[in-house]
Design an enzyme around this catalytic site. Structure first.
Site, PDB file in Angstrom:
ATOM      1  N   CYS A 276       0.799  -1.229   0.000  1.00  7.91           N
ATOM      2  CA  CYS A 276       0.000   0.000   0.000  1.00  7.91           C
ATOM      3  C   CYS A 276       0.829   1.275   0.000  1.00  7.91           C
ATOM      4  CB  CYS A 276      -0.944   0.002   1.202  1.00  7.91           C
ATOM      5  SG  CYS A 276      -2.263  -1.240   1.104  1.00  7.91           S
ATOM      6  N   ILE A 277       1.562   1.527   1.066  1.00 11.51           N
ATOM      7  CA  ILE A 277       2.149   2.854   1.265  1.00 11.51           C
ATOM      8  C   ILE A 277       3.206   3.207   0.209  1.00 11.51           C
ATOM      9  CG2 ILE A 277       3.225   4.399   2.928  1.00 11.51           C
ATOM     10  CD1 ILE A 277       2.117   2.699   5.138  1.00 11.51           C
TER      11      ILE A 277
END
Length: 442
Positions: A276-277
């Site tokens: 994700c990040i």
């Protein structure tokens, strides 16, 4: 309301709806199990036959997700794993949990979403609900998925086929929040579809929160991860400054965290990892360019976080220089290669570029990770590597131990007692009383 929508809503309300989950990875498998345990029949789709074989044998292939009742759920027909997309017609709802990576130019790679939509479309029937869960840019459900499914199935979206978006919020290895307990956002292409999708998720999840559109749900997920990426970049930049000013950034963070309001604790690290990040913010920067907007905060955060592996290697070089050694020819043992503690998840792990940089500078690199026995070759990293044992003899023969991931079941006391030099990116050695080794924080 159309007859197809009436039928769908009736199936969901009666608890007889069959759910198809497409993609049985870190998101899809926990979601499938959550529905199945609540008495909702699940057909699980994946293109990897090895995953299907494991599930049929009652085995989980995700280390953080041991499933004692997996064999029972499969045997009872509550979870039916398959590679056959032809079974999509059996499902009242299809939840798409497929990867959304970046291209080598750091632009959205929608090939998995597109390929899945094209594979499913010929098997769809009137009265089905399709929900995208993959993290993506705002507008994907409406502008990409809608035309693909409509063209491939011949069904009219909004009348025969219904589309929604509900972002995954998995946190592998988090003991406090599993799939059932994490609040679920849902946005539909229209209000009735949102109601149906909300009712579907409420069959299995504790809290479901409808929003006004699929685009709002897509943007909310991106914002969640942008928020974290920017704050991690801030504390990583602070770490570099504190090092130059001869302060301990961890002490600074602890001191700031005593404020009971207006502060949220973020900690520095060797770079970003996970699906994700490191990836999702670039989906938003890419989409923003369509509207003539430059997302400068996001892009700067990406630059800072992406620079952390090189910073860590520089700290290793300086630490060895202080010992009268060169990095070239030194034996470096990397502790922890998973992207976060206590899991075997290697997605976007900063350990990989760190090891590559160390070797490019001439270091002899090995790794130990109690959760990752083997690093397989990939597009970016061609070598196969195996985890080595962590024992006194190996530590004594090592010039530098580099802590990249702070797994709880690593014996940091042994590391402190037997190692000459430790570069610690996670403040893990603070757990050890008076280590005899020299510890450099990075």
């Amino acid at each position: 309301m159309s007859h197809a929508r009436d039928e769908l809503s009736s199936r969901i309300a009666s608890g007889k709806a069959v759910v198809g989950v497409v993609g049985l990875g870190y998101v899809g498998l926990p979601l499938s199990l959550t529905f199945a345990r609540k008495g909702v029949k699940v057909v699980g789709f994946d293109i990897d036959p090895k995953k299907i074989e494991a599930l049929e044998a009652g085995r989980s292939y995700l280390e953080h997700l041991p499933v004692e009742d997996l064999g029972e759920l499969v045997g009872a027909g509550m979870l039916s794993p398959t590679t056959d997309y032809g079974r999509a017609g059996e499902c009242d709802a299809l939840l798409l949990c497929v990867p959304t990576p970046l291209t080598r130019h750091r632009e959205p790679d929608m090939s998995y979403v597109e390929g899945t939509a094209r594979a499913l479309a010929p098997h769809l029937r009137p009265g089905q609900l399709v929900i995208l869960e993959s993290t993506t840019y705002p507008g994907t459900t409406r502008d990409l998925l809608w035309p693909l499914l409509e063209e491939g199935s011949g069904l009219k979206v909004g009348e025969e086929l219904f589309l929604a978006y509900s972002p995954e919020r998995e946190d592998p290895g988090n003991p406090d929040f599993d799939t059932q307990r994490i609040p679920k956002l849902v946005g539909g292409l229209d209000a009735p579809t949102c109601e149906a999708a909300t009712a579907l998720y409420r069959l299995a999840l504790d809290e479901v929160i409808p929003v006004s559109s699929a685009q709002v749900a897509e943007m909310a997920k991106i914002y969640e991860n942008v928020f974290r990426a920017i704050n991690i970049a801030l504390v990583n930049e602070l770490k570099v400054l504190c090092d130059k000013m001869e302060m301990d950034v961890w002490e600074v963070i602890d001191a700031a965290a005593t404020k009971p309001f207006g502060f949220m604790r973020f900690t520095p690290g060797p770079g970003l990892g996970g699906h994700c990040i490191p990836i999702d913010p670039f989906y938003l920067t890419w989409k923003a360019r369509e509207f003539g907007i430059s997302t400068r905060f996001i892009e700067l955060a990406g630059e800072i976080n992406n620079a952390m592996p090189a910073y860590v290697v520089d700290r290793c070089t300086d630490a060895l220089n202080d010992e009268g050694k060169a990095l070239k020819g030194s034996r470096v043992l990397v502790l922890g290669v998973a992207y976060k503690p206590d899991v075997d998840d290697m997605r976007e792990s900063p350990a990989l570029p760190i090891m590559k940089l160390l070797e490019e500078k001439g270091a002899e690199v090995q790794f130990h990770d109690p959760h990752v026995a083997l690093l397989k070759p990939s597009r970016k990293h061609k070598r196969e590597r195996r985890s080595v044992d962590l024992d006194a003899a190996r530590l004594q023969a090592t010039d530098l131990v580099l802590i990249v991931t702070d797994h709880r079941d690593v014996d940091y006391g042994l590391v402190g007692a037997e190692t000459k030099l430790v570069v610690d990116t996670r403040n893990a050695m603070a757990r050890v009383d008076a280590p005899r080794s020299r510890v450099v924080k990075a």
